[in-house]
Enzyme design. Structure first.
Site, PDB file in Angstrom:
ATOM      1  N   LYS A   1     -15.312 -15.867  10.835  1.00  0.00           N
ATOM      2  CA  LYS A   1     -14.936 -16.518   9.582  1.00  0.00           C
ATOM      3  C   LYS A   1     -13.660 -17.340   9.763  1.00  0.00           C
ATOM      4  O   LYS A   1     -12.721 -16.885  10.406  1.00  0.00           O
ATOM      5  CB  LYS A   1     -14.729 -15.460   8.495  1.00  0.00           C
ATOM      6  CG  LYS A   1     -15.977 -14.642   8.184  1.00  0.00           C
ATOM      7  CD  LYS A   1     -15.673 -13.421   7.352  1.00  0.00           C
ATOM      8  CE  LYS A   1     -14.926 -12.378   8.167  1.00  0.00           C
ATOM      9  NZ  LYS A   1     -14.700 -11.121   7.410  1.00  0.00           N
TER      10      LYS A   1
ATOM     11  N   GLY B   1     -13.027 -11.788   1.853  1.00  0.00           N
ATOM     12  CA  GLY B   1     -13.751 -11.352   3.044  1.00  0.00           C
ATOM     13  C   GLY B   1     -14.786 -10.290   2.729  1.00  0.00           C
ATOM     14  O   GLY B   1     -15.887 -10.276   3.305  1.00  0.00           O
ATOM     15  N   ASP B   2     -14.457  -9.407   1.792  1.00  0.00           N
ATOM     16  CA  ASP B   2     -15.416  -8.388   1.372  1.00  0.00           C
ATOM     17  C   ASP B   2     -16.580  -9.036   0.623  1.00  0.00           C
ATOM     18  O   ASP B   2     -17.737  -8.625   0.769  1.00  0.00           O
ATOM     19  CB  ASP B   2     -14.730  -7.362   0.475  1.00  0.00           C
ATOM     20  CG  ASP B   2     -13.558  -6.678   1.165  1.00  0.00           C
ATOM     21  OD1 ASP B   2     -13.590  -6.552   2.402  1.00  0.00           O
ATOM     22  OD2 ASP B   2     -12.606  -6.290   0.460  1.00  0.00           O
TER      23      ASP B   2
ATOM     24  N   TYR C   1       0.823  -1.207   0.000  1.00  0.00           N
ATOM     25  CA  TYR C   1       0.000   0.000   0.000  1.00  0.00           C
ATOM     26  C   TYR C   1       0.861   1.262   0.000  1.00  0.00           C
ATOM     27  O   TYR C   1       1.866   1.344   0.701  1.00  0.00           O
ATOM     28  CB  TYR C   1      -0.896   0.027   1.235  1.00  0.00           C
ATOM     29  CG  TYR C   1      -1.929  -1.082   1.269  1.00  0.00           C
ATOM     30  CD1 TYR C   1      -3.129  -0.958   0.573  1.00  0.00           C
ATOM     31  CD2 TYR C   1      -1.694  -2.243   1.996  1.00  0.00           C
ATOM     32  CE1 TYR C   1      -4.075  -1.974   0.604  1.00  0.00           C
ATOM     33  CE2 TYR C   1      -2.639  -3.261   2.030  1.00  0.00           C
ATOM     34  CZ  TYR C   1      -3.825  -3.123   1.334  1.00  0.00           C
ATOM     35  OH  TYR C   1      -4.743  -4.124   1.361  1.00  0.00           O
TER      36      TYR C   1
ATOM     37  N   ARG D   1      -5.448  -4.507   9.509  1.00  0.00           N
ATOM     38  CA  ARG D   1      -4.217  -4.346   8.734  1.00  0.00           C
ATOM     39  C   ARG D   1      -3.126  -3.933   9.726  1.00  0.00           C
ATOM     40  O   ARG D   1      -3.018  -2.758  10.092  1.00  0.00           O
ATOM     41  CB  ARG D   1      -4.386  -3.281   7.652  1.00  0.00           C
ATOM     42  CG  ARG D   1      -5.474  -3.580   6.641  1.00  0.00           C
ATOM     43  CD  ARG D   1      -5.060  -4.714   5.714  1.00  0.00           C
ATOM     44  NE  ARG D   1      -6.018  -4.901   4.635  1.00  0.00           N
ATOM     45  CZ  ARG D   1      -7.063  -5.711   4.691  1.00  0.00           C
ATOM     46  NH1 ARG D   1      -7.286  -6.408   5.798  1.00  0.00           N
ATOM     47  NH2 ARG D   1      -7.895  -5.843   3.671  1.00  0.00           N
TER      48      ARG D   1
ATOM     49  N   GLY E   1     -14.988 -22.415   6.551  1.00  0.00           N
ATOM     50  CA  GLY E   1     -16.367 -21.974   6.643  1.00  0.00           C
ATOM     51  C   GLY E   1     -16.506 -20.838   7.635  1.00  0.00           C
ATOM     52  O   GLY E   1     -15.550 -20.115   7.916  1.00  0.00           O
TER      53      GLY E   1
END
Length: 317
Positions: free
Chosen positions: A225, A257-258, A103, A167, A230
């Site tokens: 999650k 995940g999004d 990033y 993050r 699963g």
């Protein structure tokens, strides 16, 4: 508006060849960010979404805005900043089991989000407010903005959905990350952490204990999650586990995940049970991993139904 979300999206550059990025000569440009990934995912499933953010008054910012608008997301609450740039990041696909993300978002326009960027009526008219743990890690003003938006949602009885989306490199310390994540989770109605994120926040406990830590402090729904295994879901009255869907080949795991969040939220909007909403979340998350890019694999409702039905037929064979 069904779902309003707040956060940074950036220009994404990916080498056109696999291997170390230092050897790449050409890149493809896309756009992504947890919040717009979810907004776009929900739009494709037939729901209306809005995105609150800041972009640089630059060409990447204009292209990003055009892309998100083109996906049907309302961008009326996005502010252009003439003094700060649009953020960028790079995704390095060394091979299928090694995907790395770099990033370059320090000092970006979105990192200077403030309370003045939030319209109370816009929040009040949403069915859900969605936030992640990424935005409050970007700066103190971003943290204040998220807390202000949550207070408005609480004031107008708009359920808050919180995905910690930790993050580690964005936080000044592990203690600060834990403090902020816990604070936001207490003000949320629905929390969607990964099991590894819960471990990061609370230490070593069982999955049921993680769920109780959240449920005892505010949220009414928790989904933990567990990647390709699963997801576990918990409320004060029920709990269960929904296995993931099998994927023959994971092309790009970033954004799964999004995808889960978009699928799960669409289930809640539709009035599905927790089990069925988590099932849909698992399906969308799995489908996203099969395509290169954060949003390119986000499906339509028809594609989800086909994917789930095909999986059931494969199990019966």
């Amino acid at each position: 508006m069904d779902v309003v979300t707040i956060g940074e999206s950036m220009a994404l550059f990916t080498p056109n060849t696999e291997g170390k990025m230092r050897y790449a000569n050409t890149f493809s440009r896309k756009f992504a960010g947890a919040e717009t990934n979810i907004a776009i995912g929900l739009q494709r499933l037939g729901y209306q979404t809005g995105w609150i953010s800041r972009i640089g008054e630059d060409e990447l910012g204009e292209a990003l805005l055009s892309f998100v608008r083109g996906e049907g997301v309302d961008v009326s609450q996005v502010t252009r900043d003439a003094s700060l740039p649009t953020g960028v990041y790079f995704k390095e696909l060394r091979h299928e089991q090694d995907v790395r993300v770099y990033y370059y978002r320090a000092g970006s326009a979105a990192s200077q989000l403030s309370q003045k960027d939030i319209d109370e009526k816009y929040i009040a008219n949403a069915r859900y407010l969605h936030v992640t743990g990424i935005t409050p890690a970007l700066s103190e003003t971003c943290y204040e903005t998220i807390m202000y938006a949550i207070s408005l949602a609480n004031k107008h009885n708009v359920p808050v959905v919180f995905d910690p989306n930790i993050r580690v490199k964005l936080w000044s310390s592990k203690e600060k990350a834990r403090e902020v994540i816990k604070t936001i989770a207490k003000r949320a109605d629905i929390v969607l952490p990964g099991v590894s994120e819960a471990q990061y926040i609370f230490g070593d406990y069982t999955i049921s204990e993680y769920a109780n830590f959240f449920l005892e402090n505010g949220p009414s729904k928790v989904v933990l999650k567990e990647g390709s295994k699963g997801a576990h879901y918990f409320t004060k009255n029920e709990s269960g586990f929904v296995p993931s869907f099998s994927v023959d080949r994971v092309v790009d795991p970033v954004g799964a995940g999004d995808g889960f969040a978009a699928g799960f939220l669409s289930g809640l909007l539709e009035g599905l049970s927790m089990e069925d909403a988590v099932t849909r979340g698992n399906a969308v998350g799995a489908m996203v991993t099969m395509v290169n890019g954060d949003v390119e694999g986000l499906p339509s409702m028809e594609e989800i139904h086909y994917f789930i039905q095909r999986d059931k037929e494969d199990v019966r064979r």
